[in-house]
Design an enzyme around this catalytic site. Sequence first.
Site, mmCIF file in Angstrom:
data_model
loop_
_atom_site.group_PDB
_atom_site.id
_atom_site.type_symbol
_atom_site.label_atom_id
_atom_site.label_comp_id
_atom_site.label_asym_id
_atom_site.label_seq_id
_atom_site.Cartn_x
_atom_site.Cartn_y
_atom_site.Cartn_z
ATOM 1 N N LYS A 99 0.865 -1.191 0.000
ATOM 2 C CA LYS A 99 0.000 0.000 0.000
ATOM 3 C C LYS A 99 0.894 1.232 0.000
ATOM 4 C CE LYS A 99 -2.573 1.540 3.699
ATOM 5 N NZ LYS A 99 -2.568 2.994 3.802
ATOM 6 N N ASP A 157 -3.353 4.342 -1.759
ATOM 7 C CA ASP A 157 -4.299 4.784 -0.725
ATOM 8 C C ASP A 157 -4.227 6.302 -0.571
ATOM 9 O OD1 ASP A 157 -6.092 4.733 1.368
ATOM 10 O OD2 ASP A 157 -4.575 4.229 2.865
ATOM 11 N N ASP A 191 -13.114 15.323 -2.858
ATOM 12 C CA ASP A 191 -13.141 16.643 -3.494
ATOM 13 C C ASP A 191 -14.408 16.726 -4.336
ATOM 14 O OD1 ASP A 191 -12.302 19.145 -4.655
ATOM 15 O OD2 ASP A 191 -10.224 18.550 -4.308
ATOM 16 N N ARG A 217 2.040 -1.410 11.398
ATOM 17 C CA ARG A 217 3.001 -1.361 12.496
ATOM 18 C C ARG A 217 3.376 -2.718 13.083
ATOM 19 N NH1 ARG A 217 -0.015 3.790 14.962
ATOM 20 N NH2 ARG A 217 -1.600 2.881 13.599
HETATM 21 O O1 C5P Z 1 -1.474 -1.490 11.121
HETATM 22 P P1 C5P Z 1 -1.349 0.005 11.164
HETATM 23 O O2 C5P Z 1 -2.303 0.651 12.133
HETATM 24 O O3 C5P Z 1 0.043 0.494 11.292
HETATM 25 O O4 C5P Z 1 -1.839 0.465 9.707
HETATM 26 C C1 C5P Z 1 -1.816 1.810 9.389
HETATM 27 C C2 C5P Z 1 -2.218 1.947 7.967
HETATM 28 O O5 C5P Z 1 -3.603 1.658 7.803
HETATM 29 C C3 C5P Z 1 -1.997 3.362 7.462
HETATM 30 O O6 C5P Z 1 -1.348 3.266 6.199
HETATM 31 C C4 C5P Z 1 -3.383 3.920 7.306
HETATM 32 O O7 C5P Z 1 -3.482 4.840 6.250
HETATM 33 C C5 C5P Z 1 -4.179 2.675 7.030
HETATM 34 N N1 C5P Z 1 -5.576 2.808 7.388
HETATM 35 C C6 C5P Z 1 -6.516 2.760 6.417
HETATM 36 N N2 C5P Z 1 -7.834 2.934 6.732
HETATM 37 C C7 C5P Z 1 -8.216 3.109 7.982
HETATM 38 C C8 C5P Z 1 -7.255 3.132 8.993
HETATM 39 C C9 C5P Z 1 -5.921 2.990 8.654
HETATM 40 O O8 C5P Z 1 -6.192 2.554 5.248
HETATM 41 N N3 C5P Z 1 -9.504 3.163 8.260
#
Ligand code: C5P
Length: 239
Positions: free
Chosen positions: A35, A63, A68, A216
């Site tokens: 991603k 992502d 907009d 993470r």
């Molecule tokens: O596993 P971790 O919390 O580190 O993942 C963070 C990632 O998940 C980030 O890249 C964030 O943009 C993405 N994310 C997402 N949609 C969400 C919450 C987090 O794509 N609703």
Amino acid sequence: MKPARDYIIFPLDVPSIDEAKQYVELLADDVGMFKVGLELFIQAGPEIVKFIHAAGSTGIFLDLKLHDIPQTVSRATGRVADLGVAFITVHCGESRRMLEAAVDGSQGKVGVLGVTVLTSVSAADIQAAGFRSDFHSDLSRLVLQRAEMAKSAGCAGIICSGLEARAIKANFGPDFVAVTPGIRPLWSVTEGDDQQRITTPAQAIADGSDYLVIGRPIRDAEDPKEAVKQIIQEIESVI
Ligand code: C5P
């Protein structure tokens, strides 16, 4: 049935293209998709997309969480369409027209995923933002309403937490893709974690998630390759 590794999306949440390239080289054979989010795309642009393509067959999820006016979003997904990525994200927001414009712009070359309610958002946040009480007493109602908007606009699927995956599949069918961030294996310790609606890999898969965004717990592990291996074993135990 797809192999366990193909469920895993690893976000390249790092500030430099060099660090991103190191993770791509380290994990290209172990995860299904990389991603690329705002932090890296602002820094590296389409160059990192080309690098991932050259590194192997791992898919790419861009992502950018667009939000907009419809024309701007349509023109943006039009540019994304030529990058050869599997998915692009657009906030469901307030208007179906924006989602329809995103799908139009994508020309069928990239799957548009609607971001329903971020996994970092809690019921208290939704209440403070002034939403109706039935939405903050049960956040999944808002997720489902936004998913309905995404589905009717022609999106390939949505982003939701693992806690809502079962309801998404029950309401919108098996082909409507559910991508779930907020994944925390029981062994992972992420200090100062901003994720609120979390699930384990096994729970998310058992409830119907098609892809797990796991950042993470892998990036900050002492041995990221070993962390992925453990997650693959956990996924294999439920598929
Ligand atoms: O596993 P971790 O919390 O580190 O993942 C963070 C990632 O998940 C980030 O890249 C964030 O943009 C993405 N994310 C997402 N949609 C969400 C919450 C987090 O794509 N609703």
